[in-house]
Design an enzyme around this catalytic site. Structure first.
Site, PDB file in Angstrom:
ATOM      1  N   GLY A  46       0.837  -1.192   0.000  1.00 25.78           N
ATOM      2  CA  GLY A  46       0.000   0.000   0.000  1.00 25.78           C
ATOM      3  C   GLY A  46       0.870   1.238   0.000  1.00 25.78           C
ATOM      4  O   GLY A  46       2.021   1.207   0.450  1.00 25.78           O
ATOM      5  N   GLN A  51       3.153   9.885   1.199  1.00 31.86           N
ATOM      6  CA  GLN A  51       4.471   9.269   1.374  1.00 31.86           C
ATOM      7  C   GLN A  51       5.429   9.609   0.244  1.00 31.86           C
ATOM      8  O   GLN A  51       6.642   9.466   0.399  1.00 31.86           O
ATOM      9  CB  GLN A  51       4.331   7.741   1.478  1.00 31.86           C
ATOM     10  CG  GLN A  51       3.648   7.290   2.759  1.00 31.86           C
ATOM     11  CD  GLN A  51       3.413   5.795   2.727  1.00 31.86           C
ATOM     12  OE1 GLN A  51       2.428   5.333   2.163  1.00 31.86           O
ATOM     13  NE2 GLN A  51       4.309   5.028   3.314  1.00 31.86           N
ATOM     14  N   CYS A  91       5.444   0.015   7.600  1.00 35.32           N
ATOM     15  CA  CYS A  91       5.182   1.160   6.738  1.00 35.32           C
ATOM     16  C   CYS A  91       6.424   1.425   5.905  1.00 35.32           C
ATOM     17  O   CYS A  91       7.539   1.392   6.433  1.00 35.32           O
ATOM     18  CB  CYS A  91       4.855   2.369   7.607  1.00 35.32           C
ATOM     19  SG  CYS A  91       4.517   3.857   6.646  1.00 35.32           S
ATOM     20  N   LEU A  92       6.242   1.691   4.622  1.00 33.08           N
ATOM     21  CA  LEU A  92       7.399   1.979   3.763  1.00 33.08           C
ATOM     22  C   LEU A  92       8.130   3.240   4.211  1.00 33.08           C
ATOM     23  O   LEU A  92       9.292   3.427   3.879  1.00 33.08           O
ATOM     24  CB  LEU A  92       6.950   2.111   2.301  1.00 33.08           C
ATOM     25  CG  LEU A  92       6.440   0.809   1.667  1.00 33.08           C
ATOM     26  CD1 LEU A  92       5.896   1.070   0.284  1.00 33.08           C
ATOM     27  CD2 LEU A  92       7.538  -0.242   1.636  1.00 33.08           C
ATOM     28  N   HIS A 133      -4.788   2.243   7.394  1.00 29.28           N
ATOM     29  CA  HIS A 133      -3.389   2.699   7.511  1.00 29.28           C
ATOM     30  C   HIS A 133      -3.106   3.795   6.478  1.00 29.28           C
ATOM     31  O   HIS A 133      -2.550   4.850   6.810  1.00 29.28           O
ATOM     32  CB  HIS A 133      -2.459   1.498   7.312  1.00 29.28           C
ATOM     33  CG  HIS A 133      -1.000   1.832   7.310  1.00 29.28           C
ATOM     34  ND1 HIS A 133      -0.136   1.389   8.295  1.00 29.28           N
ATOM     35  CD2 HIS A 133      -0.239   2.557   6.447  1.00 29.28           C
ATOM     36  CE1 HIS A 133       1.089   1.844   8.034  1.00 29.28           C
ATOM     37  NE2 HIS A 133       1.053   2.543   6.918  1.00 29.28           N
ATOM     38  N   GLU A 134      -3.520   3.554   5.241  1.00 25.96           N
ATOM     39  CA  GLU A 134      -3.244   4.543   4.184  1.00 25.96           C
ATOM     40  C   GLU A 134      -4.069   5.807   4.386  1.00 25.96           C
ATOM     41  O   GLU A 134      -3.590   6.914   4.130  1.00 25.96           O
ATOM     42  CB  GLU A 134      -3.517   3.955   2.797  1.00 25.96           C
ATOM     43  CG  GLU A 134      -2.712   2.728   2.435  1.00 25.96           C
ATOM     44  CD  GLU A 134      -1.215   2.861   2.629  1.00 25.96           C
ATOM     45  OE1 GLU A 134      -0.702   3.993   2.689  1.00 25.96           O
ATOM     46  OE2 GLU A 134      -0.556   1.818   2.750  1.00 25.96           O
ATOM     47  N   HIS A 137      -2.370   8.172   6.620  1.00 22.94           N
ATOM     48  CA  HIS A 137      -1.320   8.977   5.983  1.00 22.94           C
ATOM     49  C   HIS A 137      -1.896  10.276   5.415  1.00 22.94           C
ATOM     50  O   HIS A 137      -1.265  11.334   5.497  1.00 22.94           O
ATOM     51  CB  HIS A 137      -0.651   8.202   4.841  1.00 22.94           C
ATOM     52  CG  HIS A 137       0.420   7.246   5.286  1.00 22.94           C
ATOM     53  ND1 HIS A 137       1.541   7.645   5.969  1.00 22.94           N
ATOM     54  CD2 HIS A 137       0.542   5.903   5.118  1.00 22.94           C
ATOM     55  CE1 HIS A 137       2.317   6.588   6.210  1.00 22.94           C
ATOM     56  NE2 HIS A 137       1.728   5.516   5.707  1.00 22.94           N
TER      57      HIS A 137
HETATM   58 NI    NI Z   1       2.501   3.589   5.740  1.00 21.73          NI
END
Ligand code: NI
Length: 176
Positions: A46, A51, A91-92, A133-134, A137
């Site tokens: 995701g 991000q 998380c990336l 989660h997204e 962000h």
């Molecule tokens: Ni994330």
């Protein structure tokens, strides 16, 4: 297409609240293509536009094994949420950190697709976690902010110690 740079926590730009998309045009579709390439390359399941330092309400997801089921959510809104589930997330933007987070177990989300067409999706389990989660962000919230202060401090210390040396996202774990 282009690989985009993913911001790393605690970069202050990750705290930006994203603006709504007024028109789903070629610019947005290019953003989605670049985000998808970036997410698959990471690898992650995701990615939110936040991000990649683009502060528009766009998120993408693909939790399929074959990486051929890209979900696109533009201006996503939760219209229902129920139940509680604790699941490990990564998380990336916070590479190498995986922690359990409590979220709703079932959600209903309304969004626009890549053509600008509205749709509604009911999700539960892993998919519901990823969407929440997204969506966080887009509100400028990274998942570590949902942890205790102690845990967050430990994570910050760990990231600082590691410095610029990148931790590879681990395959088989949930990097969003
Ligand atoms: Ni994330």
């Amino acid at each position: 297409m282009a690989l985009l740079h993913i911001l790393r926590y605690p970069d202050p730009r990750l705290y930006t609240v994203a603006a709504r998309v007024d028109r789903v045009d070629h610019r947005i579709r290019k953003l989605i293509k670049d985000m998808a390439e970036t997410m698959y390359a990471a690898p992650g399941v995701g990615l939110a536009a936040t991000q990649v330092d683009t502060h528009l309400r766009v998120i993408i997801l693909d939790i399929s094994e074959a990486h051929d089921q890209l979900g696109v959510f533009i201006n996503p809104e939760l219209t229902a949420a129920s139940g509680v589930a604790d699941r490990e997330e990564g998380c990336l933007s916070v590479p190498g950190v995986y922690e359990k987070v409590r979220r709703a177990e079932r959600i209903t989300v309304r969004a626009l697709d890549a053509q600008g067409k509205p749709y509604t999706l009911e999700a539960e389990g892993l998919l519901a976690v990823c969407i929440q989660h997204e969506m966080d962000h887009l509100e400028g919230r990274v998942f570590v902010e949902r942890l205790s202060r102690l845990k967050r401090q430990r994570i910050l210390a760990k990231l600082k110690k590691r410095g610029r040396r990148a931790a590879e996202p681990e395959a088989r774990r949930l990097a969003l």
